[in-house]
Scaffold this motif. Structure first.
Motif, short mmCIF file in Angstrom:
data_model
loop_
_atom_site.label_atom_id
_atom_site.label_comp_id
_atom_site.label_asym_id
_atom_site.label_seq_id
_atom_site.Cartn_x
_atom_site.Cartn_y
_atom_site.Cartn_z
N ILE A 141 32.32 2.10 -30.53
CA ILE A 141 31.32 2.45 -29.52
C ILE A 141 31.67 3.80 -28.91
CG2 ILE A 141 30.30 1.79 -27.31
CD1 ILE A 141 29.44 -0.03 -29.55
N GLU A 142 30.68 4.67 -28.81
CA GLU A 142 30.90 5.99 -28.21
C GLU A 142 31.33 5.84 -26.75
OE1 GLU A 142 28.47 10.20 -27.42
OE2 GLU A 142 27.48 8.48 -28.37
N GLY A 143 32.41 6.50 -26.38
CA GLY A 143 32.91 6.43 -25.02
C GLY A 143 34.13 5.56 -24.87
N ALA A 155 37.15 -8.59 -22.95
CA ALA A 155 37.83 -7.40 -23.46
C ALA A 155 38.12 -6.41 -22.35
CB ALA A 155 36.98 -6.73 -24.55
N VAL A 156 39.19 -5.65 -22.55
CA VAL A 156 39.56 -4.57 -21.65
C VAL A 156 39.58 -3.27 -22.45
CG1 VAL A 156 41.33 -3.65 -20.11
CG2 VAL A 156 40.99 -6.13 -20.27
N VAL A 157 38.82 -2.27 -22.00
CA VAL A 157 38.76 -1.00 -22.71
C VAL A 157 39.10 0.15 -21.77
CG1 VAL A 157 37.01 -1.85 -24.34
CG2 VAL A 157 36.28 -0.68 -22.24
N GLU A 158 39.63 1.20 -22.34
CA GLU A 158 39.89 2.43 -21.59
C GLU A 158 38.83 3.45 -21.91
OE1 GLU A 158 43.80 3.82 -22.41
OE2 GLU A 158 44.77 2.43 -21.01
N VAL A 159 38.34 4.15 -20.88
CA VAL A 159 37.36 5.22 -21.05
C VAL A 159 37.92 6.47 -20.39
CG1 VAL A 159 35.44 3.60 -21.11
CG2 VAL A 159 36.14 4.61 -18.93
N ILE A 192 28.69 2.36 -20.66
CA ILE A 192 29.47 2.08 -21.87
C ILE A 192 29.60 0.57 -22.09
CG2 ILE A 192 31.77 2.29 -22.92
CD1 ILE A 192 32.02 5.01 -21.56
N THR A 193 29.81 -0.19 -21.01
CA THR A 193 29.91 -1.65 -21.16
C THR A 193 28.58 -2.23 -21.64
OG1 THR A 193 29.30 -2.13 -18.86
CG2 THR A 193 31.63 -1.77 -19.34
N ASP A 194 27.47 -1.64 -21.17
CA ASP A 194 26.15 -2.09 -21.64
C ASP A 194 26.00 -1.86 -23.14
OD1 ASP A 194 25.36 -2.98 -19.17
OD2 ASP A 194 24.25 -1.16 -18.65
N LYS A 195 26.49 -0.71 -23.62
CA LYS A 195 26.43 -0.41 -25.05
C LYS A 195 27.26 -1.40 -25.85
CE LYS A 195 25.79 4.63 -24.64
NZ LYS A 195 26.40 5.95 -24.92
N ILE A 196 28.44 -1.73 -25.34
CA ILE A 196 29.32 -2.68 -26.02
C ILE A 196 28.64 -4.05 -26.12
CG2 ILE A 196 31.51 -3.94 -25.90
CD1 ILE A 196 32.71 -1.48 -24.51
N GLU A 197 28.10 -4.52 -25.02
CA GLU A 197 27.47 -5.83 -24.99
C GLU A 197 26.26 -5.89 -25.92
OE1 GLU A 197 26.61 -6.37 -20.90
OE2 GLU A 197 28.70 -6.72 -20.31
N ASN A 256 27.61 -13.66 -24.58
CA ASN A 256 28.41 -13.79 -23.36
C ASN A 256 29.68 -12.97 -23.52
OD1 ASN A 256 29.92 -14.66 -21.14
ND2 ASN A 256 29.03 -16.71 -21.20
N ALA A 257 29.65 -11.75 -23.01
CA ALA A 257 30.79 -10.84 -23.12
C ALA A 257 31.12 -10.28 -21.74
CB ALA A 257 30.50 -9.70 -24.09
N THR A 258 32.40 -10.32 -21.40
CA THR A 258 32.88 -9.74 -20.15
C THR A 258 33.77 -8.54 -20.50
OG1 THR A 258 32.86 -11.89 -19.04
CG2 THR A 258 34.14 -10.14 -18.01
N ILE A 259 33.30 -7.33 -20.15
CA ILE A 259 34.02 -6.11 -20.51
C ILE A 259 34.57 -5.46 -19.24
CG2 ILE A 259 33.91 -3.94 -21.78
CD1 ILE A 259 33.17 -6.40 -23.45
N HIS A 260 35.89 -5.31 -19.18
CA HIS A 260 36.55 -4.67 -18.05
C HIS A 260 36.91 -3.23 -18.44
CE1 HIS A 260 39.06 -4.11 -14.53
NE2 HIS A 260 40.07 -3.72 -15.31
N VAL A 261 36.54 -2.28 -17.62
CA VAL A 261 36.76 -0.86 -17.91
C VAL A 261 37.92 -0.34 -17.06
CG1 VAL A 261 35.77 1.45 -17.80
CG2 VAL A 261 34.36 -0.47 -18.54
N GLU A 262 38.84 0.36 -17.73
CA GLU A 262 39.96 1.01 -17.03
C GLU A 262 39.98 2.49 -17.38
OE1 GLU A 262 43.55 -0.95 -18.16
OE2 GLU A 262 43.19 -2.70 -16.87
N PRO A 263 40.47 3.34 -16.47
CA PRO A 263 40.56 4.78 -16.78
C PRO A 263 41.67 5.04 -17.81
CG PRO A 263 41.59 4.31 -14.67
CD PRO A 263 40.94 3.04 -15.11
#
Length: 291
Positions: free
Chosen positions: A218-220, A240-244, A256-261, A272-279
């Motif tokens: 996924i871009e980003g 999931a936990v992703v870094e952006v 970005i989380t919307d794109k992932i979902e 049903n996906a819970t995406i946590h974003v970290e810097p």
């Protein structure tokens, strides 16, 4: 729910065939036909359990079940496996006793056609349920379809066993009944294994790898830090936990989380996906890394 039609069809077919096969088995003295009939009788219980589980799983979420009731279908499948184990062991014990005693008989050829009729019926039920399971994406109905196929093969084995016994291979009829008992136990074990895996939050590693690859593309998304997945009935739940990039604001990170979902739902039917974003880490002009 259209998948319920397939379960009702299975129950009707099993009820009809078990009565015919058990009646003919006792009438003609065919151990293979009796074992096949008990196999269909065990499938009635299994199908009813799946039906009840499907109906409960359709209930909406409530205070005690915020994720819904979809695991009810898995619990019912686990219960069905225990019933099938009990019937399979009973068939194994009975046919083994007949084989060891040497008191075997040759059932009339007409009993073979009863088994052949059962094979044709269950073959048709399998094709109907397999196509419906693909259309509705129902794991419970797909499991039922696979069971339908094994039942058709069991009836084919009973047919061959009775034909062989008719040509003076009298031991082949009870031997086929013993093999049918093994098939019942094997089917019960497969259902137990799949159900227990889902109820203990196990998840297929290859499927998880595919989900990981989707998120990383996924871009980003700079780094996929952590991911977990589990099944709740037919539903896949992903955390999931992703870094952006660290300079993004909250709105951009949320995009970005919307794109992932959206991509997970499109590629893997994950609703049903819970995406946590970290810097992520920021590289300074001198090449050092700031957390």
């Amino acid at each position: 729910m259209s998948a319920l039609r397939g379960v009702w069809l299975s129950i009707t077919a099993y009820l009809l065939l078990s009565m015919i096969k058990l009646g003919a088995g006792y009438l003609f003295g065919s151990e293979a036909l009796l074992a096949d009939g008990w196999n269909n009788a065990s499938d009635i219980v299994a199908s009813i359990a799946v039906l009840i589980g499907m109906k409960i799983s359709l209930k909406p979420p409530d205070l005690n079940h915020p994720y819904g009731h979809s695991r009810a279908e898995t619990v019912s499948s686990l219960f069905a496996s225990f019933v099938m184990f009990a019937i399979g062991i009973q068939v194994l014990f009975h046919t083994a006793t007949v084989l060891l005693s040497g008191k075997v008989s040759s059932p009339p050829l007409s009993s073979a056609w009863v088994a052949f009729f059962g094979m044709i019926v269950m073959g048709g039920v399998y094709l109907f349920n397999y196509r419906l399971a693909k259309k509705t994406n129902s794991l419970g109905l797909m499991a039922a379809a696979k069971d339908n196929l094994s039942d058709a093969l069991v009836s084919l084995g009973a047919f061959i066993g009775i034909i062989g016994a008719h040509f003076n291979m009298h031991w082949l009829d009870p031997l086929t009944g013993f093999i049918v008992g093994l098939v019942i136990c094997k089917t019960a074990y497969d259902i137990f294994k799949d159900s227990s895996l889902m109820l203990t939050d196990g998840f297929d590693k290859e499927k998880l790898n595919d989900i990981e690859a989707t998120i990383q593309n996924i871009e980003g998304v700079e780094t996929l830090v952590d991911i977990k997945a589990r099944m709740a009935g037919n539903d896949i739940i992903v955390d999931a936990v992703v870094e952006v990039a660290p300079h993004l604001n909250i709105k951009e990170g949320h995009t970005i989380t919307d794109k992932i979902e959206a991509q997970l739902e499109k590629d893997h039917d994950v609703r049903n996906a819970t995406i946590h974003v970290e810097p992520g880490r920021e590289i300074t002009e001198r090449g050092s890394v700031n957390e």
